[in-house]
Design an enzyme around this catalytic site. Structure first.
Site, PDB file in Angstrom:
ATOM      1  CE  LYS A  57      52.007  38.415  36.854  1.00 10.09           C
ATOM      2  NZ  LYS A  57      51.286  39.662  36.564  1.00 10.09           N
ATOM      3  CD  GLN A  73      51.378  43.002  38.005  1.00  7.88           C
ATOM      4  OE1 GLN A  73      51.793  42.252  37.113  1.00  7.88           O
ATOM      5  NE2 GLN A  73      50.476  42.613  38.879  1.00  7.88           N
ATOM      6  CG  ASP A 118      48.260  40.779  31.455  1.00  7.27           C
ATOM      7  OD1 ASP A 118      48.232  39.785  32.199  1.00  7.27           O
ATOM      8  OD2 ASP A 118      48.748  41.874  31.794  1.00  7.27           O
TER       9      ASP A 118
END
Ligand code: GUN
Length: 289
Positions: free
Chosen positions: A53, A97, A120
């Site tokens: 990322k 995460q 997300d």
């Protein structure tokens, strides 16, 4: 005939090309998108994903900051980090995460993120908008990437039978909603660990999306000739190589001899997820102006 391979790296590069134009427009107004990635603990796979990322941000000219929190730091530190990032006007996107260490409530943490910074797409407000068919929210990256991959391959889903294997909050559930939404119009089966005769359910499908995390589970005898098979699985199988493991998907390689199109692992859905994260970060930044 061998299936077409759906190249997520190539489609991801096309998406990055489109994003560079939008990032250039933001730069014209003195704005650089900034993504904050929070990682708790030392899960090796999570560190690999977070590295990918960060590299994608660097390629596109998105600023990224990373907050590393030790696994034993406690829930309170994760909460205060998210609150600090919410309040910081320089931060446009926040991602915590997954997985979090045992005992940390992922849903509660996700729901603390400001929904307009929830790149997300896991906040209840964004998932709720998806349920309502409201396109103004941010979509979960992996399911959105799968839809973009199907679109790039000109797969017509209207009236078609799709099966999603797996019902996770992150992939399976939102994937099913995206496939069934108005304008896409697939007829969707959600299969899971309690489903009976998964093979027969899959054989009825024109599109199979496998998102369970079981290496090579979908075998060629499960697949109707000519169907499209998307592999969301990323399974680490131990071996004697330098790394000590190799990656496999949820779909057996032999399926490529039966299907009309398959996505590979690696190089399929993985790069699409990253591209959609970059897309959500740019969109979140645009929405915040
Ligand atoms: N872990 C595995 N996939 C994801 C993802 O898409 N987002 C986050 N936050 N964690 C993950």
């Amino acid at each position: 005939m061998a299936a077409i391979v759906l190249d997520g790296k190539q489609i991801g590069r096309e998406i990055e090309g489109e994003l560079k134009v939008r990032i250039g427009n933001l730069a014209g107004n003195g704005v650089t998108p900034c993504l904050a990635v929070v990682i708790v603990g030392e899960d090796p796979a999570s560190h690999v994903y977070v590295g990918s990322k960060e590299r994608a941000c660097a390629r596109l000219g998105i600023r990224s900051i990373r907050v590393d929190i030790p696994a034993d730091a406690g829930y309170g530190e994760v909460v205060s980090t998210v609150k600090r990032l919410n309040a910081d006007p320089e931060i446009n996107g926040i991602l915590v995460q997954s997985p979090l260490p045992n005992g940390m409530d992922e849903i509660a943490i996700t729901d603390l993120i400001d929904p307009v910074k929830d790149v997300d797409g896991f906040h209840a407000q964004n998932l709720g908008r998806l349920v309502q068919g409201d396109k103004s929210g941010l979509l979960p990256c992996t399911p959105a990437g799968v839809m973009r991959m199907l679109e790039s391959a000109d797969v017509d889903l209207c009236g078609k039978r799709a099966i999603v294997i797996g019902r996770s909050r992150i992939v399976g559930m939102p994937q099913s909603l995206l496939l069934a939404q108005k304008g896409v119009d697939a007829t969707v089966t959600i299969a899971h660990s309690r489903s009976t005769d998964m093979a027969a359910l899959c054989r009825e499908a024109d599109v199979i999306i496998a998102a369970v995390g079981r290496s090579n589970m979908v075998t060629s005898d499960w697949v109707k000739p000519g169907s499209v098979v998307i592999d969301v699985g990323v399974n680490r199988v131990n071996d004697n190589s330098v790394k000590g493991y190799h990656l496999t998907g949820d779909v057996h390689p032999d399926v490529g001899e039966i299907a009309s199109a398959v996505s590979p692992v690696p190089g399929g859905v993985g790069p699409m997820t990253i591209a959609m994260l970059m897309s959500n970060t740019v969109r979140a930044t645009e929405m915040q102006q």
